[in-house]
Scaffold this motif. Structure first.
Motif, short mmCIF file in Angstrom:
data_model
loop_
_atom_site.label_atom_id
_atom_site.label_comp_id
_atom_site.label_asym_id
_atom_site.label_seq_id
_atom_site.Cartn_x
_atom_site.Cartn_y
_atom_site.Cartn_z
N VAL A 66 61.52 84.22 92.00
CA VAL A 66 61.04 84.39 90.90
C VAL A 66 59.72 82.87 90.70
N GLY A 67 60.78 81.61 91.13
CA GLY A 67 59.94 80.66 91.33
C GLY A 67 58.57 81.30 91.87
N ILE A 68 58.88 81.42 92.45
CA ILE A 68 57.65 81.63 93.82
C ILE A 68 56.61 82.47 93.73
N SER A 69 57.19 83.69 92.74
CA SER A 69 56.04 84.48 92.38
C SER A 69 55.03 83.54 91.11
N THR A 70 55.34 83.14 90.64
CA THR A 70 55.39 82.62 89.24
C THR A 70 54.57 80.83 90.66
N ASP A 71 54.31 81.29 90.99
CA ASP A 71 53.72 79.76 92.29
C ASP A 71 52.28 81.05 92.48
N VAL A 72 52.79 82.10 92.87
CA VAL A 72 51.38 82.96 93.73
C VAL A 72 50.64 83.89 92.71
N CYS A 73 51.66 83.89 91.23
CA CYS A 73 50.50 83.90 89.68
C CYS A 73 49.48 83.14 88.92
N VAL A 74 49.95 82.07 89.26
CA VAL A 74 49.42 81.12 88.42
C VAL A 74 47.90 80.34 89.28
N ILE A 75 48.44 81.31 90.98
CA ILE A 75 47.20 80.21 91.44
C ILE A 75 45.82 81.96 91.39
N ALA A 76 46.52 83.34 91.21
CA ALA A 76 46.01 84.85 91.69
C ALA A 76 45.64 84.74 91.02
N MET A 77 45.83 84.44 89.79
CA MET A 77 44.97 84.86 87.98
C MET A 77 43.61 83.87 87.96
N PRO A 78 43.28 82.65 88.34
CA PRO A 78 42.07 81.99 87.77
C PRO A 78 41.44 82.38 89.48
N MET A 79 41.78 82.59 90.22
CA MET A 79 41.20 83.15 91.32
C MET A 79 40.29 84.39 91.26
N ALA A 80 41.65 85.14 91.38
CA ALA A 80 40.34 86.97 89.92
C ALA A 80 39.94 87.08 89.00
N THR A 81 40.51 85.60 88.33
CA THR A 81 39.40 85.64 86.94
C THR A 81 37.48 84.83 88.16
N LEU A 82 37.69 83.47 88.61
CA LEU A 82 36.50 83.56 89.28
C LEU A 82 36.21 84.11 90.22
N ALA A 83 36.24 85.27 91.00
CA ALA A 83 35.96 85.81 91.22
C ALA A 83 34.38 87.16 90.68
N GLY A 84 35.91 87.25 89.51
CA GLY A 84 34.71 88.65 88.21
C GLY A 84 34.27 88.19 87.70
N ILE A 85 33.83 86.91 87.15
CA ILE A 85 32.70 85.82 86.50
C ILE A 85 31.26 86.06 88.22
N ILE A 86 31.76 85.55 89.11
CA ILE A 86 30.40 85.49 90.27
C ILE A 86 30.09 86.95 90.07
N VAL A 87 31.05 88.12 89.88
CA VAL A 87 30.51 89.00 90.15
C VAL A 87 29.94 89.35 89.54
#
Length: 190
Positions: free
Chosen positions: A36-57
Motif C-alpha cells: 500500500v505504501g508503494i501504491s501511494t508513492d505511485v499515485c502521488v507521481i501519476a496524478m500530477p503527471m496525468a494532470t500535466l499531460a491533460g493541461i498540455i493537451v
C-alpha cells in the motif's frame, strides 16, 4: 476569505499532536503495508503527471500557471512544517511525519482538477486522494492527524490559486425541454 481560512488551517497544523519522548522501537511493516505504501508513492507521481499531460493537451496555459503555483506552495509549506515540527513517523523511520506530503500533493491535485475543470474530473481525483491519505496511515508512514493536515494544506493551496476553466471561457449551460425529450445546450467562448 480563502486566504484567512488557509492561514487558520496552517495554525491548526502547528497545534496537532506531536509524539515526543517515546522510546525508539523497531517496527516492521507487513507485506500488505509495504504494498500500500508503494501504491501511494505511485499515485502521488501519476496524478500530477496525468494532470500535466491533460493541461498540455488542452493548451490550458493559465491552468498550468495555477497548478504550478499550487504545487510549489503545497510542497514548500509541507517541507517547512516537516523540518520545523520534526514528528517521528509511526514506523520510526525518521522525524518527517507531520504533515503528510503525499496527501498534500494528492489533495492539491484533486482540488485543482475539481476547481479548474469541474466535478467530472474532481470526483475520481478525490477518490484517489482519499486512498493516498488512507494508505499513508495504513502503511504506518503517518498518523491520522498528519494526513488531515496534509489534505487541508493541499486543498487550501489549490483553493487560493485555482480559478475555474469554465469561468475564464464564459461557459453557459441552458436546459432545453421539448415534447420529444430534454437536453442541455452548452456555449463556450475561446
Amino acid at each position: 476569505m480563502m486566504r484567512t481560512s488557509f492561514l487558520i488551517l496552517l495554525l491548526l497544523a502547528f497545534a496537532a499532536p506531536v509524539a515526543k519522548g517515546e522510546e525508539a522501537v523497531e517496527y516492521h511493516r507487513t507485506t500488505a503495508q509495504r504494498g500500500v505504501g508503494i501504491s501511494t508513492d505511485v499515485c502521488v507521481i501519476a496524478m500530477p503527471m496525468a494532470t500535466l499531460a491533460g493541461i498540455i493537451v488542452e493548451r490550458d496555459w493559465e491552468g498550468l500557471k495555477q497548478g504550478a503555483l499550487t504545487a510549489v506552495t503545497e510542497v514548500g509549506a509541507s517541507l517547512i512544517l516537516k523540518y520545523a515540527i520534526k514528528e517521528e513517523r509511526p514506523d520510526h523511520s525518521n522525524t518527517h511525519s507531520f504533515p503528510s506530503g503525499h496527501t498534500g500533493i494528492a489533495f492539491a491535485n484533486a482540488t485543482f482538477l475539481q476547481r479548474r475543470y469541474g466535478w467530472k474530473l474532481g470526483v475520481p481525483a478525490y477518490v484517489v486522494a482519499g486512498y493516498v491519505g488512507w494508505g499513508r496511515v495504513y502503511s504506518k508512514k503517518h498518523h491520522w492527524w498528519d494526513v488531515l493536515a496534509g489534505a487541508a494544506i493541499g486543498a487550501g493551496c489549490a483553493l487560493i490559486y485555482t480559478r475555474p476553466f469554465a469561468e475564464k471561457h464564459e461557459l453557459t449551460l441552458v436546459p432545453e425541454f421539448s415534447p420529444g425529450g430534454a437536453g442541455l445546450h452548452a456555449s463556450l467562448t475561446f
